[in-house]
Write an enzyme that holds these catalytic residues in place. Structure first.
Site, short mmCIF file in Angstrom:
data_model
loop_
_atom_site.label_atom_id
_atom_site.label_comp_id
_atom_site.label_asym_id
_atom_site.label_seq_id
_atom_site.Cartn_x
_atom_site.Cartn_y
_atom_site.Cartn_z
CB SER A 104 -0.74 -0.03 1.23
OG SER A 104 -1.61 -1.19 1.37
C1 SAM Z 1 -3.67 -4.36 0.07
S1 SAM Z 1 -3.11 -5.55 0.41
C2 SAM Z 1 -2.42 -5.40 2.08
C3 SAM Z 1 -1.14 -4.62 2.26
C4 SAM Z 1 -0.01 -4.93 3.35
N1 SAM Z 1 -1.02 -4.79 4.34
C5 SAM Z 1 1.26 -4.60 3.31
O1 SAM Z 1 1.62 -4.19 4.26
O2 SAM Z 1 2.03 -4.90 2.37
C6 SAM Z 1 -4.55 -6.65 0.94
C7 SAM Z 1 -4.13 -8.03 1.08
O3 SAM Z 1 -5.32 -8.46 1.67
C8 SAM Z 1 -5.29 -10.12 1.47
N2 SAM Z 1 -6.69 -10.38 1.65
C9 SAM Z 1 -7.94 -10.41 0.90
N3 SAM Z 1 -9.07 -10.91 1.55
C10 SAM Z 1 -8.39 -11.38 2.53
C11 SAM Z 1 -9.10 -11.85 3.87
N4 SAM Z 1 -10.25 -12.57 3.53
N5 SAM Z 1 -8.28 -12.53 4.70
C12 SAM Z 1 -6.97 -12.25 4.79
N6 SAM Z 1 -6.34 -11.47 3.78
C13 SAM Z 1 -7.06 -11.27 2.69
C14 SAM Z 1 -4.95 -9.84 0.10
O4 SAM Z 1 -4.63 -11.25 -0.43
C15 SAM Z 1 -3.84 -8.95 -0.10
O5 SAM Z 1 -2.38 -9.47 0.10
#
Ligand code: SAM
Length: 302
Positions: A104
């Site tokens: 992000s």
């Molecule tokens: C915007 S990215 C996160 C960025 C991260 N926090 C970083 O510091 O790089 C969103 C993440 O949420 C995960 N995600 C989506 N749905 C999810 C769920 N139900 N449970 C856990 N992770 C999930 C995706 O696979 C993705 O890796």
């Protein structure tokens, strides 16, 4: 070209002087940003988030264009894409498809952490580990062994774990559907989701201690997300308000659109006034209401 450390210092200076006050006068937040090496968490191959003239997202490869890659990693307002179509597209060429994981952008990460305001020793739950960068910032503040981060994609979770381990950061990475939170770690003082919700999962509310803080992007009828800051009120309920507008990847299980009326939104909304809404959520669902206008106390007569 500056090295990573100098780039971090330069970013910190810019963030500090921005009128938006990204560090919010919180020295720990600046310290975390300046200490955690963002470049350690960014994969070697990333997609630029805006399509080129060919309609494809360009690939930035650390080995081929190291300076370009590093510069991109330290752009303040640009997320970089780390997965497309849940991994169906391999990161070896320009591509298109749906963004499903990213590192992000710096300003959004800091804004969420500022509102989350974890204290040292707090038990923190993050949903959406992604690269592990945000978990590292959280662990820098809350301390070793305090952070649990849940990622639904096993490969992404494993890579994040390796990156955290390589820096000796003690955070627990769990591969699971984050909509269920982490029951065995509850209650949490702080919960932050870095994937957007259409409805706030009841499990998060159950696992948030009374007085604890939950930050999540929440889909809105305006077509973008609102970052909401909720405070636990006990019995699996929380109340809060939007603190920013944002755009995030949706949680996997909440990708299908649903009518906003079903999700607790009023029929008539005025998104110009998004700051004036209040969000209430409990085990039965969520309700978003416009906060009653503050009426001036009437002067005593007589
Ligand atoms: C915007 S990215 C996160 C960025 C991260 N926090 C970083 O510091 O790089 C969103 C993440 O949420 C995960 N995600 C989506 N749905 C999810 C769920 N139900 N449970 C856990 N992770 C999930 C995706 O696979 C993705 O890796």
């Amino acid at each position: 070209m500056l090295d990573a450390e100098s780039l971090r210092a330069r970013c910190a200076k810019e963030l500090e002087s921005s009128p938006r006050g990204y560090f919010g006068g919180l020295p720990w937040l600046r310290d975390a940003f300046e200490t955690v090496p963002r470049e350690h968490f960014a994969p070697d191959r990333l997609w630029w988030p805006r399509p080129g003239e060919d309609g494809l997202y360009a690939l930035i490869d650390r080995n081929e264009t190291p300076k370009r890659w590093l510069k991109a990693v330290y752009l303040l307002r640009t997320p970089l894409i780390t997965q497309i179509d849940d991994g169906a597209v391999s990161p070896d060429a320009p591509a298109n498809g749906a963004f499903t994981s990213s590192i992000s952008c710096i300003t959004v990460v800091l804004e969420m952490l500022r509102h989350l305001a974890p204290d040292p020793g707090d038990k923190v739950l993050e949903i959406g580990t992604g690269t592990g960068y945000n978990a590292a910032l959280l662990a820098h503040r809350a301390g070793p062994g305090t952070v649990t981060t849940v990622e639904i994609d096993p490969q992404i979770a494993a890579q994040a774990k390796d990156r955290l381990d390589a820096l000796g950061i003690r955070a627990r990475v769990i591969t699971a559907d984050g909509e269920q939170g982490c029951p065995e770690g509850a209650p949490f003082d702080r919960i932050v989701s870095t994937a957007s919700a259409r409805h706030i999962p009841p499990a998060w509310l159950r696992q948030l201690r009374p007085g604890g803080v939950l930050i999540t992007p929440l889909d809105s009828p305006a077509g973008y997300d609102l970052t909401v800051r909720m405070t636990g009120t006990g019995n699996g309920a929380a109340v809060g308000y939007p603190v920013a507008t944002v755009e995030f990847m949706r949680m996997r299980g909440q990708r299908s659109p649903r009518p906003h009326a079903e999700l607790g939104w009023p029929d008539e909304i005025d998104m110009q006034r998004w700051r004036d809404y209040e969000v209430r959520a409990d085990q039965h669902g969520q309700r978003i209401v416009h906060r009653a206008p503050v009426t001036a106390p009437t002067a005593p007569t007589g």
